[in-house]
Every structure is written in C-alpha cells, then in structure tokens.
Motif scaffolding. Sequence first.
Motif, PDB file in Angstrom:
ATOM      1  N   ALA A 163       0.851  -1.207   0.000  1.00  0.00           N
ATOM      2  CA  ALA A 163       0.000   0.000   0.000  1.00  0.00           C
ATOM      3  C   ALA A 163       0.869   1.233   0.000  1.00  0.00           C
ATOM      4  O   ALA A 163       2.064   1.170   0.307  1.00  0.00           O
ATOM      5  N   LYS A 164       0.245   2.366  -0.335  1.00  0.00           N
ATOM      6  CA  LYS A 164       0.992   3.629  -0.302  1.00  0.00           C
ATOM      7  C   LYS A 164       1.253   4.064   1.134  1.00  0.00           C
ATOM      8  O   LYS A 164       2.206   4.762   1.409  1.00  0.00           O
ATOM      9  N   GLU A 165       0.347   3.700   2.004  1.00  0.00           N
ATOM     10  CA  GLU A 165       0.501   4.108   3.399  1.00  0.00           C
ATOM     11  C   GLU A 165       0.030   2.986   4.318  1.00  0.00           C
ATOM     12  O   GLU A 165      -1.012   2.377   4.084  1.00  0.00           O
ATOM     13  N   ILE A 166       0.819   2.716   5.359  1.00  0.00           N
ATOM     14  CA  ILE A 166       0.461   1.670   6.329  1.00  0.00           C
ATOM     15  C   ILE A 166       0.071   2.357   7.635  1.00  0.00           C
ATOM     16  O   ILE A 166       0.808   3.217   8.124  1.00  0.00           O
ATOM     17  N   ILE A 167      -1.071   1.944   8.205  1.00  0.00           N
ATOM     18  CA  ILE A 167      -1.514   2.538   9.475  1.00  0.00           C
ATOM     19  C   ILE A 167      -1.685   1.412  10.504  1.00  0.00           C
ATOM     20  O   ILE A 167      -2.512   0.518  10.320  1.00  0.00           O
ATOM     21  N   LEU A 168      -0.883   1.468  11.563  1.00  0.00           N
ATOM     22  CA  LEU A 168      -1.014   0.456  12.620  1.00  0.00           C
ATOM     23  C   LEU A 168      -2.071   0.913  13.621  1.00  0.00           C
ATOM     24  O   LEU A 168      -2.001   2.032  14.142  1.00  0.00           O
TER      25      LEU A 168
END
Length: 475
Positions: free
Chosen positions: A268-273
């Motif tokens: 993905a372009k951005e990973i959010i934990l």
Amino acid sequence: MFIFAVSGCFVVVISFLLVVLAYYIQCRSKICHNSNSLNDKYDYIIVGAGTAGCILAAKLSENSNRTVLLIEAGSEFNRISKIPPLSPLLQGTSFDWGYLSTPQKWSSKGMIDKKQKIPRGKGFGGTSQINFMVHGYLETEDLEKWEKLGIKDIKKYLPKFYNNLYNTSHNIKRANQILTEEMKWSLGIVLEKAVKECGALSLTFCKSFSTIYKGNRWTSYDSHLKGALKRPNLHVICSTEVTKVLISNKSAFGIESVSGGLIRTYTAKEIILAAGSINSPKLLMLSGVGDKKLLQKLNINVVEDLKGVGKNLHDHFNFPLYVSIEKPISLSLSKILSFKEIFNYLFYKKAVKVLKKLIDTKPFQKIGAKIHWPYIEECSQWRDEQGNNTENFLECLIRFCSMTWYHPAGTCAMGGQNDSNAVLDSFFRVNSIKNLRIVDGSVLPTPVSTFPNSIIAALADYASEIIQLTYPESE
Ligand SMILES: Cc1cc2nc3c(=O)[nH]c(=O)nc-3n(C[C@H](O)[C@H](O)[C@H](O)COP(=O)(O)OP(=O)(O)OC[C@H]3O[C@@H](n4cnc5c(N)ncnc54)[C@H](O)[C@@H]3O)c2cc1C
C-alpha cells in the motif's frame, strides 16, 4: 401418561430454546473477503479492527477513489459480547489475546505468580467488545498537557471530533448536562452533601454513561465499520495476523501476514497500525524500528533506532474497596478521582483516606455506609493495638490487592519535534519512517483523566481527517 406428555413437551421446548440460543450466540454476518478477491496494491492498509481501526477504515473508505485494506487477527465476536454484563466471560477465550504482565516486585502480591492479567480484545471492535463500556469525557487538562508537549493542533481540533463521535444515534450526553440535569439521583445527592461536609476536597463526580445503545454494547464496529462494509473500495480480511511492516530505504510499502500457516504480503501507499498499545509497538520492533540495543539483543535487524518504542507504558490504577449501604441504591461513580488523585493514592495512600473521610460523613452514615476492608493475613500485623488502620496497613493492602484498570497506553507516544522519546509527530507519522502511521491507544503521551475508549475513538476520527489531508505527500 399425562405427566410423561407434559415433561416430553417441556424437554422439546427447552431443547428448542437451547438451539435458538446457540444460533443467536454463534450467528455472524459475513464480513471477511476471500484472499483471492483482493487487490495487488491499496492506498491504505490498516492493521487491526479495534476501537480506532474500525473508525479509520470507515472514514478513509468514504472517498471512493481510495482503496482500503483492513486486516484483523481475529474475526467477528459472538453475541455474548453484545450483552453488557457478560463481557468478562470473554476474557481468556479466543476473543482475548490473553496477555499477562511480568511478575511484579513491589505490587500484585495477591495475584498468581504476582502477574496481572492484561486482557485485549481480538476481533472486530477489538478491546471495546470486552470492555466495561464506561464512556470517558475528554478533559481540557489533558488537551493542555498534550499541547505543552508540542503536539500541534490537538487542543483546537480533537474536541470537535469527540463531540461528533456518536452523533444522535447514541445515548451519551455531555458531562456538564449530566451535572445539572441528572444530579437528583439519590446517591448523587448523598455524595454532593458529603463532599460539602469534607470542605477542602476537590472531587468532581457525575453519573456514569455507557457505550450501550438500545440495551446492546455499542462499539466503533457498530457505529462506523458495519455501515461501510458494502463499499467496493473497502476490503476486509480476518483471522490474519500481521507479523511485520515491510520497509525499504526508510519508507514503509507493505506488510507481511500469516493466516492458517500461510505467509502473505500486501502492499500500500501508506500503512496505518491500529493494533493497540501492546501489539503496535511489538509490530514496530519486529520490523526493526525501536531501541537499537534491545533490537540487537533480540537479533532483529535495525531499520531505525527509535528509543521511545514500547516505553512510556502507563495505565490507570484500580484498588477495589467495597462499600455497603443500607438503602437499595447502586453505586455508580464515573469519576470520583482524577488521575492526579490516583497517583497520590499509590504513593501517599491519600485516596483511601479520602474515601474513608467521605464515608465517615453524616450523609453517608445516614444511609449506613460501611467500608469492608479486605482481610489479608500478611497485612493484619500492620493494624494498631486497637485494630485501627495504620499507614503501613493501607500500603500493604494496596501492594496486595491493586490491579490494572485495563487501560495500558502510551507505548508509541506522540510528541513534539524536540522530544527524543516521541515515536510519532503531531500527524500520527512514525518519526524517520515514511508512509507509516500509528493510530490507537499507544499514541496517548500521558494518561487520560478518565476512561480512554471514547477518546481513542475521537483520535481515530481526527487522524483520518489528517491522513486524507496529507495524502498527496505520500504519492
Ligand atoms: C476489561 C476491560 C475493561 C475496559 N473498560 C473500559 C471502559 O469501561 N471504558 C473505556 O473507556 N475503556 C475501557 N477499557 C479500555 C478500552 O476498551 C481500550 O483502551 C480501547 O478499546 C483500545 O482501543 P485500541 O484501538 O487502542 O485497541 P484495540 O481495541 O485493542 O484494537 C486493536 C485491534 O488490533 C488487532 N490486532 C492486534 N495485533 C494485530 C496483528 N498483529 N495483526 C492484525 N490485527 C491485530 C486486535 O485483534 C484488535 O482487534 C477496558 C479494557 C478492558 C480490557
């Protein structure tokens, strides 16, 4: 003959009711996508569908031009979680990560092996599916503290998201309304009079409100994710544990996960934990982001030496003291002690004395209030000759009986630019790593003054706006 027929009918009816109950408990809607129907690449991957993750997934997928993959280690909770008083039954089951603390040296003396239980929900809704549903109010003192730490804009914007959280579909009312409109409930009046009699005590209290709607537990899965599940740009996978964030040249580009023994990566372009206060720092460390010395000791390749990861763990403190009263009214104090007070409680035993002082007042004595001190053999030596409680006796009780209030937080704290222990900046971005953010209870730099769930939910709503506004940066 007649008796046999009646008892036969009875057995049939009971069996039918048991089948209906079993169906009710097990019945789950289908929310998880098949791994074959997934995209090669997403705009956002969100790890964890708990209090924060459900809101992030719903908000970020509102824009039909963005694709979102939500990955959850558990699956849908059974219906027991919906029935408010039954939630403790889910602790220690497959819906709980079942963490235990390390043995404690100075406290938890009454617990098995001196370890505290740290339950954490596993499945859609996360820990809010097993929590006690007390709605916590966002306090200005917390916002001010965070602003002083250098976290930009939070004081200005978070209240707006907090106030909009449950909209009109929810029965939560604002604290100040409760104080003026609802203080006529009987125990409230007793408390009000007792505080007046004590004079110098600075206690605030109000009737507690719950994240319950129409008799059912109400989580961010119900309020946000459920309504978004049909969107074609939102894919959801369950029973899949993320084991690592993939990082190249200090830029996150995907995750590695395991499901049924199969390892799979997603990009993905951005990973959010949003994996919670224990698993988000754990994932960062498994990905090589953390205290260099610790990572080397664990033979993990160091990607970024970020000292604050997994540090700054804070929690609320719970010392259960039972008070009986003669009148049949229930005790429901949402906030008898501010965090400062609880801190004093541990170190100065002040709060136990405050409670004792309150219970000794005329209004409480009138309703026959009595504190039931627990009997702990090891502590009884600290009572004086007349059997009165001494400072040492109170301290001993606290060391034996006090518990976590189940609010661990702060392990990936947000902070200002000059804060060397901060893991995130004011925009929820992991310092020094591009395209990686964290949004959950781990980001809270200091303990909130009350119960954290609704505040974490508001943070997620606020973060989703920031993430959308700053999206072009990651393109
Ligand atoms: C017993 C108990 C009572 C509580 N009572 C209250 C209360 O009355 N009021 C209140 O305000 N707060 C209460 N809390 C605290 C509150 O519920 C939590 O602080 C809050 O739910 C935390 O939200 P979160 O989004 O940070 O994490 P969580 O809700 O825990 O979400 C994390 C999610 O990530 C998933 N996950 C974790 N690791 C991975 C991985 N590697 N891969 C994929 N998925 C993963 C988890 O399964 C989970 O679904 C209570 C907590 C407990 C345990």
